[in-house]
Design an enzyme around this catalytic site. Structure first.
Site, PDB file in Angstrom:
ATOM      1  N   TYR A 118      -1.086  36.696   7.612  1.00  0.00           N
ATOM      2  CA  TYR A 118       0.271  36.426   7.014  1.00  0.00           C
ATOM      3  C   TYR A 118       0.233  35.295   6.074  1.00  0.00           C
ATOM      4  CZ  TYR A 118       5.400  35.529   7.335  1.00  0.00           C
ATOM      5  OH  TYR A 118       6.664  35.502   6.541  1.00  0.00           O
ATOM      6  N   LYS A 159       1.133  35.242   2.012  1.00  0.00           N
ATOM      7  CA  LYS A 159       2.302  34.574   1.576  1.00  0.00           C
ATOM      8  C   LYS A 159       1.646  33.393   0.617  1.00  0.00           C
ATOM      9  CE  LYS A 159       5.633  36.881   3.419  1.00  0.00           C
ATOM     10  NZ  LYS A 159       6.501  37.529   2.714  1.00  0.00           N
TER      11      LYS A 159
END
Length: 352
Positions: A198, A202
């Site tokens: 994640y 991002k």
């Protein structure tokens, strides 16, 4: 005052710092907006809000968004559901083509790269099957959705958005837009323990934003970014919620409001907003009691606003050094490098 040649704000058409006061959400009226991951979470909030203000919303999601689209239409808005697997290139191509057919003007005004998941698939820090001759290929589904899917959406937007020309007959006052809204995260800016995929995905979305905002103006496209903190949505699993016990989460409405601000004002380009818990702070970012008088709560802050005004010392010195090398070598160095480039296919074979 001498102009700082390292300040390239004007060159990349970056808009001024945002005025976080009242704004007019009616600026979304008439726009055809694709929202990936639009069936739930932030995407659902965007779809409901923008349709209520006159936008034609395309809900693109692998989950069933038909009930949401029907709800919006019953409330008087315009919304369509198109099934889309953002990790599949052809699925995205088909979705964009269908969105064009569903657009009243046959064009697309904005693309919101919202589809995203938390860490899924194999744990990055615990490889499996390493005792086998051919260990199984790891499944990095989070990278596929949060990065590859976003790259596909943005790449397709680079084709479809420039086709959105201002209509010749425009009695309704519709103003065409060419807008890409990326959804990053606070994990774009700081590491989140254990959420390796994640965080990496991002950070990559942030890199995409910073790269494109320096060049997308050439195609008449504006690009902006939202970086929500932990927001109270289904994306946060029970384990994540347990880690946040005693802390504070942001509210989905604040994310929707920040996105609407960027979507409604077609003059905003190259700006990023962080959305967090609603708090009262002073000018030095010290937390104030909730009952402090004459101080408004704040949940949205601008970030990365000075990238084109100043850079860290190493970057500035390194780029200056490279520019100096280029000046010293002059036309002779340019010509020498050109000859080497043209001769490279031959010289590389001779070295083998």
């Amino acid at each position: 005052m001498a102009k700082d040649r390292n300040n390239v704000v004007e060159a990349v058409r970056q808009s001024p710092p945002l005025d976080m006061g009242p704004y007019d959400p009616a600026g979304v009226s008439g726009k055809t907006i694709i929202i990936t991951g639009g069936a739930s979470g932030f995407g659902e909030g965007f779809a409901r809000n923008w349709a209520a203000h006159g936008a034609n919303v395309i809900i693109a999601d692998i989950s069933n968004g038909q009930p949401l689209a029907e709800e919006i239409r019953k409330a008087g808005g315009t919304a369509h559901y198109v099934r889309c697997d953002v990790t599949n290139w052809q699925s995205q191509v088909d979705m964009f083509r269908e969105a064009v057919k569903l657009s009243p003007r046959g064009t697309i005004d904005a693309v919101v790269c919202n589809a995203g998941i938390t860490d899924s698939g194999n744990s990055f820090t615990d490889p499996v099957g390493m005792d086998k001759e051919e260990p199984p290929k790891p499944v990095f589904k989070t990278i596929d959705v949060n990065l590859i899917g976003v790259m596909y959406s943005t790449h397709l937007a680079m084709h479809w958005l420039p086709l959105n020309e201002k209509p010749k007959n425009n009695p309704g006052g519709y103003s065409p837009d060419r807008h890409i809204l990326l959804i990053g995260s606070v994990a774009s800016l700081v590491p989140i323990p254990l959420l390796v995929q994640y965080g990496a995905s991002k950070h990559a979305v942030l890199g995409l934003f910073r790269s494109l905002r320096a060049t997308s103006f050439v195609k008449g496209i504006r690009i902006n970014l939202l970086c929500p903190y932990f927001i109270d949505t289904p994306l946060i699993p029970p384990a994540g919620r347990s880690l946040l016990l005693g802390g504070a989460m942001g509210k989905p409405n604040d994310v929707v409001d920040a996105g609407t601000r960027l979507m409604a004002d077609s003059t905003i380009h190259g700006r990023a907003l962080v959305i967090g818990p609603s708090v009262k702070i002073d000018d030095e970012w010290k937390l104030l009691p909730e009952d402090t008088p004459d101080i408004d709560n704040v949940a949205v802050w601008e970030v990365l606003g000075s990238d084109f005004i100043e850079v860290d010392a190493f970057t500035r010195r390194f780029v200056s050094m490279l520019n100096a090398v280029e000046r010293v070598r002059g036309w002779y160095g340019w010509g020498y490098d050109l000859v080497r480039m043209l001769a490279y296919p031959v010289t590389s074979r001779l070295r083998r």
